[in-house]
Design an enzyme around this catalytic site. Structure first.
Site, PDB file in Angstrom:
ATOM      1  NE  ARG A 135      -1.111  -2.203   3.364  1.00 57.47           N
ATOM      2  CZ  ARG A 135      -1.847  -3.278   3.346  1.00 57.47           C
ATOM      3  NH1 ARG A 135      -3.141  -3.191   3.302  1.00 57.47           N
ATOM      4  NH2 ARG A 135      -1.291  -4.459   3.400  1.00 57.47           N
ATOM      5  CB  THR A 136       3.858   2.409   1.810  1.00 60.32           C
ATOM      6  OG1 THR A 136       3.284   2.041   3.075  1.00 60.32           O
ATOM      7  CG2 THR A 136       4.603   3.714   1.964  1.00 60.32           C
ATOM      8  CE  LYS A 156      23.603  -6.086 -13.239  1.00 61.90           C
ATOM      9  NZ  LYS A 156      23.746  -5.220 -14.423  1.00 61.90           N
ATOM     10  NE  ARG A 203       8.140   0.708   3.291  1.00 64.12           N
ATOM     11  CZ  ARG A 203       6.968   0.213   3.718  1.00 64.12           C
ATOM     12  NH1 ARG A 203       6.657  -1.046   3.511  1.00 64.12           N
ATOM     13  NH2 ARG A 203       6.098   0.997   4.319  1.00 64.12           N
ATOM     14  CG  HIS A 232       5.750   4.253   7.786  1.00 59.55           C
ATOM     15  ND1 HIS A 232       5.716   5.058   6.667  1.00 59.55           N
ATOM     16  CD2 HIS A 232       5.031   3.135   7.469  1.00 59.55           C
ATOM     17  CE1 HIS A 232       5.003   4.439   5.725  1.00 59.55           C
ATOM     18  NE2 HIS A 232       4.577   3.284   6.195  1.00 59.55           N
TER      19      HIS A 232
HETATM   20  C1  NCD Z   1       3.623  -0.829   7.952  1.00 60.00           C
HETATM   21  C2  NCD Z   1       5.083  -0.770   7.598  1.00 60.00           C
HETATM   22  O1  NCD Z   1       5.499  -1.219   6.537  1.00 60.00           O
HETATM   23  O2  NCD Z   1       5.779  -0.233   8.430  1.00 60.00           O
HETATM   24  N1  NCD Z   1       2.761  -0.985   6.886  1.00 60.00           N
HETATM   25  C3  NCD Z   1       2.471   0.094   6.092  1.00 60.00           C
HETATM   26  O3  NCD Z   1       3.305   0.880   5.728  1.00 60.00           O
HETATM   27  N2  NCD Z   1       1.172   0.231   5.752  1.00 60.00           N
HETATM   28  C4  NCD Z   1       3.326  -1.706   9.077  1.00 60.00           C
HETATM   29  C5  NCD Z   1       3.662  -3.158   8.988  1.00 60.00           C
HETATM   30  O4  NCD Z   1       4.404  -3.602   8.136  1.00 60.00           O
HETATM   31  O5  NCD Z   1       3.173  -3.875   9.859  1.00 60.00           O
END
Ligand code: NCD
Length: 305
Positions: A56-57, A84, A106, A134
């Site tokens: 989703r992110t 690589k 990320r 986050h």
């Molecule tokens: C979270 C994450 O990746 O930190 N999910 C997200 O971004 N919607 C929480 C998780 O992974 O549990």
């Protein structure tokens, strides 16, 4: 606003409120429109740099940038020169040479976005770094709470579960505190980080005692992939003590809401009937993620600059 959004502490109360208000304006501007697109970031380039899995992110940031008419490049570690052995720094310099205006990153290493911010001229947005922060998740959660309850000041929020591995919890505690909410962390002692006593939050081991005093209960995913040891006796035992099922949900005040950042372990930290109930804001959180991230990109990139 600062140039980067690396952690919740980058936002003071005015900044955070500005993001939420801007997201609300965006939602209003796009409501009922067939073409959900604004020309604001035409000609700007946003790179999504994802070194760790995400559904989703990643989609949310991509959609947010596209709805602002930016050019979007999606880069995932798999299938790139990272496999690589190319370093984060070399990847950053490559992006820099291509003229990225914003890099959304990320990474499984806590602190990676901070390093990146030293190497690129554009804005860096942290989309989750290790167990650290986050911040856009915290913003979309705050937006969702404000939308449902009409305020953040004085709202009592219980954040429940695997706090130790949760960047969502860390960012939420910081941002909610900035916005005047009162946070209680609820977890077994093994799933609380060292130093939690200095966080601006109460701590409890007893979910049943906290629920009747909560306006919001935010369930965290048990992050098995970050666990290299045993943190609780069994999944069943964890659920029994810290899972939110229908009986526990009934102990909440009448207008309280239930949140989860996703992905969920249905049946573990949250029962399916709770996740799908009218109190659950889980689907709204996803929708609000797009407008909140649009607001962040718009404010960082200065719109028409
Ligand atoms: C979270 C994450 O990746 O930190 N999910 C997200 O971004 N919607 C929480 C998780 O992974 O549990």
């Amino acid at each position: 606003m600062r140039r980067h959004l690396l952690e919740a502490a980058d936002l003071d109360r005015d900044d955070a409120t500005l993001v939420l208000d801007t997201a609300a304006q965006i939602d209003q501007a796009l409501a009922g429109r067939e073409v959900k697109k604004l020309p604001t970031l035409r000609g700007r380039t946003v790179v999504n740099l994802f070194y760790e899995d995400s559904t989703r992110t990643r989609i949310s940031f991509e959609l947010a940038a596209k709805r602002l008419s930016a050019d979007v490049i999606n880069f995932s570690a798999k299938g790139s020169s990272v496999s690589k052995g190319e370093s984060l720094k070399d990847t950053a310099l490559t992006l820099e040479a291509m003229g990225a205006d914003a890099v959304v990153v990320r990474h499984s290493a806590s602190g990676a976005p901070h390093r990146l911010a030293h190497w690129v001229r554009g804005s860096v947005v942290n989309a989750g770094d290790g167990t650290h922060e986050h911040p856009t998740q915290a913003l979309l959660d705050a937006y969702t709470i404000r939308q449902r309850l009409g305020r953040l000041d004085g709202v009592r929020v219980a954040v429940v579960g695997d706090v130790l591995h949760s960047r969502v919890a860390r960012s939420n505690v910081g941002l909610l505190h900035t916005l005047g909410a009162e946070v209680t962390l609820v977890a077994p002692p093994t799933l609380l980080p060292v130093g939690v006593g200095s966080w601006p939050a109460e701590v409890s081991y007893d979910l049943d005692a906290v629920l009747p005093k909560s306006d919001v209960v935010m369930m965290l995913r048990v992050q098995a992939e970050r666990m290299n040891a045993s943190f609780f006796p069994s999944a069943r035992e964890y659920s029994r003590r810290y899972g939110l099922d229908a009986a526990r949900m009934a102990a909440l005040p009448d207008d309280a809401i239930v949140m989860h950042p996703g992905p969920m372990n249905r049946g573990m930290e949250i029962a399916a009937e709770v996740a799908d109930s009218v109190r659950s804001t889980i689907v709204e959180q996803v929708a609000n993620g797009v407008s909140t991230r649009m607001a962040v990109l718009y404010l960082l990139l200065g719109g028409n600059a």
